[in-house]
Design an enzyme around this catalytic site. Structure first.
Site, PDB file in Angstrom:
ATOM      1  N   ASN A  12       6.727  99.411  95.796  1.00  0.00           N
ATOM      2  CA  ASN A  12       7.311  99.494  97.135  1.00  0.00           C
ATOM      3  C   ASN A  12       8.816  99.315  96.963  1.00  0.00           C
ATOM      4  OD1 ASN A  12       8.149  99.166  99.758  1.00  0.00           O
ATOM      5  ND2 ASN A  12       7.095  97.209 100.085  1.00  0.00           N
ATOM      6  N   TRP A  13       9.522 100.427  97.053  1.00  0.00           N
ATOM      7  CA  TRP A  13      10.967 100.372  96.780  1.00  0.00           C
ATOM      8  C   TRP A  13      11.768  99.776  97.943  1.00  0.00           C
ATOM      9  CZ3 TRP A  13      12.566 105.596  93.963  1.00  0.00           C
ATOM     10  CH2 TRP A  13      11.798 105.713  92.795  1.00  0.00           C
ATOM     11  N   LYS A  14      11.136  99.655  99.091  1.00  0.00           N
ATOM     12  CA  LYS A  14      11.814  99.135 100.291  1.00  0.00           C
ATOM     13  C   LYS A  14      13.092  99.952 100.554  1.00  0.00           C
ATOM     14  CE  LYS A  14       9.607  94.760  99.473  1.00  0.00           C
ATOM     15  NZ  LYS A  14       9.587  93.310  99.637  1.00  0.00           N
ATOM     16  N   HIS A  99       3.309  96.336 106.523  1.00  0.00           N
ATOM     17  CA  HIS A  99       3.953  95.430 105.566  1.00  0.00           C
ATOM     18  C   HIS A  99       4.529  94.247 106.350  1.00  0.00           C
ATOM     19  CE1 HIS A  99       6.882  93.820 102.752  1.00  0.00           C
ATOM     20  NE2 HIS A  99       6.127  94.347 101.803  1.00  0.00           N
ATOM     21  N   GLU A 101       7.256  92.833 106.276  1.00  0.00           N
ATOM     22  CA  GLU A 101       8.623  93.042 106.780  1.00  0.00           C
ATOM     23  C   GLU A 101       8.601  93.878 108.063  1.00  0.00           C
ATOM     24  OE1 GLU A 101      10.196  94.418 103.054  1.00  0.00           O
ATOM     25  OE2 GLU A 101       9.948  92.386 102.273  1.00  0.00           O
ATOM     26  N   GLU A 171      -0.594  90.185 100.598  1.00  0.00           N
ATOM     27  CA  GLU A 171       0.753  89.742 100.225  1.00  0.00           C
ATOM     28  C   GLU A 171       1.114  88.471 100.993  1.00  0.00           C
ATOM     29  OE1 GLU A 171       3.176  93.297  98.620  1.00  0.00           O
ATOM     30  OE2 GLU A 171       3.381  93.272 100.788  1.00  0.00           O
ATOM     31  N   GLY A 177       9.450  88.478  97.379  1.00  0.00           N
ATOM     32  CA  GLY A 177      10.873  88.459  97.075  1.00  0.00           C
ATOM     33  C   GLY A 177      11.430  87.065  96.827  1.00  0.00           C
ATOM     34  N   SER A 217       6.079  88.896  94.356  1.00  0.00           N
ATOM     35  CA  SER A 217       6.691  88.494  93.081  1.00  0.00           C
ATOM     36  C   SER A 217       5.813  88.776  91.866  1.00  0.00           C
ATOM     37  CB  SER A 217       7.108  87.016  93.122  1.00  0.00           C
ATOM     38  OG  SER A 217       8.054  86.820  94.155  1.00  0.00           O
ATOM     39  N   GLY A 238       7.394  94.958  94.641  1.00  0.00           N
ATOM     40  CA  GLY A 238       8.702  95.262  95.211  1.00  0.00           C
ATOM     41  C   GLY A 238       9.764  95.250  94.130  1.00  0.00           C
ATOM     42  N   GLY A 239      10.427  94.116  93.976  1.00  0.00           N
ATOM     43  CA  GLY A 239      11.554  93.970  93.050  1.00  0.00           C
ATOM     44  C   GLY A 239      11.330  94.591  91.676  1.00  0.00           C
TER      45      GLY A 239
HETATM   46  P1  PGA Z   1       8.199  91.605  95.695  1.00  0.00           P
HETATM   47  O1  PGA Z   1       7.743  92.453  96.998  1.00  0.00           O
HETATM   48  O2  PGA Z   1       7.399  92.117  94.532  1.00  0.00           O
HETATM   49  O3  PGA Z   1       9.660  91.870  95.563  1.00  0.00           O
HETATM   50  O4  PGA Z   1       7.881  90.171  95.989  1.00  0.00           O
HETATM   51  C1  PGA Z   1       6.415  92.821  97.195  1.00  0.00           C
HETATM   52  C2  PGA Z   1       6.273  93.545  98.514  1.00  0.00           C
HETATM   53  O5  PGA Z   1       6.874  93.125  99.509  1.00  0.00           O
HETATM   54  O6  PGA Z   1       5.553  94.552  98.606  1.00  0.00           O
END
Ligand code: PGA
Length: 264
Positions: A12-14, A99, A101, A171, A177, A217, A238-239
């Site tokens: 997930n590149w956001k 998600h 967010e 999640e 994050g 994470s 994500g990251g």
């Molecule tokens: P993260 O994000 O790996 O940076 O914690 C995961 C996500 O929100 O899908």
């Protein structure tokens, strides 16, 4: 030993990577992928990168393409939104829905999320329904009730025959994050709860066909212990998905576990 046939390792590149940066990252991923992967690698770049992404991916079956969101209506006066038919034309197969967010920063409700899940399934695409509790909810012992509520509402009016097209991503919001990861045991407990809930909601076969991803994470250092858990069928990353080396390393971990499972 996993009930699943293969892992889904999803990035997930956001709101990261321009179209030009997307080309560089995809090329690095393509160069580093094994020849005949046993598992599926998925990237979900921002909308503005999807055109370039599908152009590069069309020639190879090795990487799947996903979007991070979509509007449930096929077209209309929804300024700033992107419809599912627009994404279909770009060969998008997966769409992240709900998600945390989107839920927390953009006030998406369970009802709206359910409309999206249903629209994605009607189009023949694959929704990745994201669920998870906040730190406050965990501290006040609401984890299971929050997740149950998100599943109940998110999967409203969905039939067992559609279940195999669905992916659920657990999640925990406090792990996204933050560098803070759920312990493998904690993640497995919640995944087992989700699997059991899905068995009751649909049936055992359908529940077994739904891939359950862990997100929060996830990185090369903790990928193995998480992916080894019985009910963890992949990751939503994500990251670490923004760096080809880290993302490929997680994928290679999944490949190694799948290989061991085949042999055992
Ligand atoms: P993260 O994000 O790996 O940076 O914690 C995961 C996500 O929100 O899908």
């Amino acid at each position: 030993m996993h009930t699943q046939k293969s892992f889904l390792i999803a990035g997930n590149w956001k709101m990261n990577k321009t179209a030009a940066e997307t080309v560089t990252l995809i090329q690095a991923l393509q160069n580093g992928l094994p020849n005949k992967p046993k598992n599926e690698l998925l990237i979900c770049p921002p909308f503005t990168s999807l055109f370039e992404a599908q152009r590069l991916l069309r020639s190879s079956e090795m990487l799947s393409l996903g979007a991070q969101n979509a509007h449930p209506k096929p077209s209309g006066a929804y300024t700033g939104e992107i419809s599912i038919p627009m994404l279909e034309e770009l060969h998008v197969r997966y769409i992240l829905i709900g998600h945390s967010e989107r839920r927390l920063l953009f006030n998406e409700t369970n009802k709206f999320i359910n409309e999206k899940v249903r629209a994605v399934l009607s189009a023949g695409l694959k929704p990745v329904l994201c669920v998870g509790e906040t730190l406050e909810q965990r501290k006040s012992n609401q984890t299971f009730s929050v997740i149950e509520n998100q599943l109940l509402a998110g999967l409203r009016e969905i039939e067992a025959k559609e279940a195999s097209s669905i992916t659920v991503a657990y999640e925990p919001v406090w792990a996204i994050g933050t560098g803070e990861t759920a312990t493998p045991e904690l993640a497995q407990t919640v995944h087992a709860f989700i699997r059991q809930w899905l068995s009751k909601r649909f049936n055992e076969t359908s529940a077994a066909s739904i891939r359950l991803l862990y997100g929060g994470s996830l990185k090369p250092e903790n990928a193995k212990e998480l992916l080894m858990q019985k009910d963890i069928d992949g990751g939503l990353i994500g990251g670490a998905s923004l760096d080809a080396k880290a993302f490929l390393s997680i994928f290679q971990t999944a490949e190694a576990i799948a290989q061991e499972n085949l042999l055992s």
